[in-house]
Design a protein around this motif. Structure first.
Motif, PDB file in Angstrom:
ATOM      1  N   ALA A 299     -31.731 -31.780   9.249  1.00 36.30           N
ATOM      2  CA  ALA A 299     -31.792 -30.339   9.495  1.00 36.30           C
ATOM      3  C   ALA A 299     -30.707 -29.604   8.711  1.00 36.30           C
ATOM      4  O   ALA A 299     -29.558 -30.037   8.645  1.00 36.30           O
ATOM      5  CB  ALA A 299     -31.626 -30.063  10.984  1.00 36.30           C
ATOM      6  N   GLY A 300     -31.107 -28.505   8.092  1.00 31.83           N
ATOM      7  CA  GLY A 300     -30.162 -27.711   7.316  1.00 31.83           C
ATOM      8  C   GLY A 300     -30.861 -26.825   6.322  1.00 31.83           C
ATOM      9  O   GLY A 300     -31.886 -26.214   6.632  1.00 31.83           O
TER      10      GLY A 300
ATOM     11  N   GLY B  36     -25.309 -28.209  10.283  1.00 34.42           N
ATOM     12  CA  GLY B  36     -26.345 -28.744   9.408  1.00 34.42           C
ATOM     13  C   GLY B  36     -25.818 -29.138   8.041  1.00 34.42           C
ATOM     14  O   GLY B  36     -24.653 -28.919   7.704  1.00 34.42           O
TER      15      GLY B  36
END
Length: 145
Positions: free
Chosen positions: A25-26, A71
């Motif tokens: 995630a990011g 993230g």
């Protein structure tokens, strides 16, 4: 500098079938150094992206930054963000920084994100890359400093 930022569940980049960078995630950040850009612009873009509030908070609003949510960033050089399509059907790329300068500023930008406390994975400057992602939202934002 220009960037196209995509909020992702995950993203990865491969060169010649070999994975060279991946994140969970990011943000996937496609970045282009423009002619006349310098380290100050790279630093400003990195700071803006690190603090850009495009992740959901507990109430579901886009109110958290990459720093807030812990993230990662996958940074991929993309000179085609400098495309000029104002004449004809073949884009021109003369507004992009020269390759040596572009690479230096790309690396500086990545280091500036790391200095913000963000885990950064990278593509390979100048390589023919395959980039895959799962865009979350979808959220895609164009930035220029």
């Amino acid at each position: 500098m220009r960037a196209l930022v995509q909020r992702v569940h995950e993203a990865r980049v491969t060169v010649a079938g070999r994975e060279i960078g991946a994140i969970g995630a990011g943000l996937l950040i496609l970045v282009c150094a423009m002619a006349g850009d310098d380290e100050d612009r790279a630093d400003a873009l990195a700071a803006k992206i690190a603090k850009l509030r495009i992740f959901r908070d507990d109430e579901g609003r886009m109110n958290r930054s990459l720093l807030d949510m812990g993230g990662s960033a996958l940074v991929v050089s993309q000179f085609t963000l400098a495309a000029d399509t104002s004449r004809g059907n073949r884009p021109g790329f003369s507004a992009a920084a020269p390759p040596d300068e572009g690479k230096r500023l790309y690396e500086h930008f990545s280091a500036a994100l790391r200095a913000q406390g963000i885990h950064v994975a990278n593509g390979e400057f100048g390589a023919d890359m395959d980039v895959s992602l799962v865009n979350q939202g979808p959220v895609t934002i164009w930035l220029e400093v």
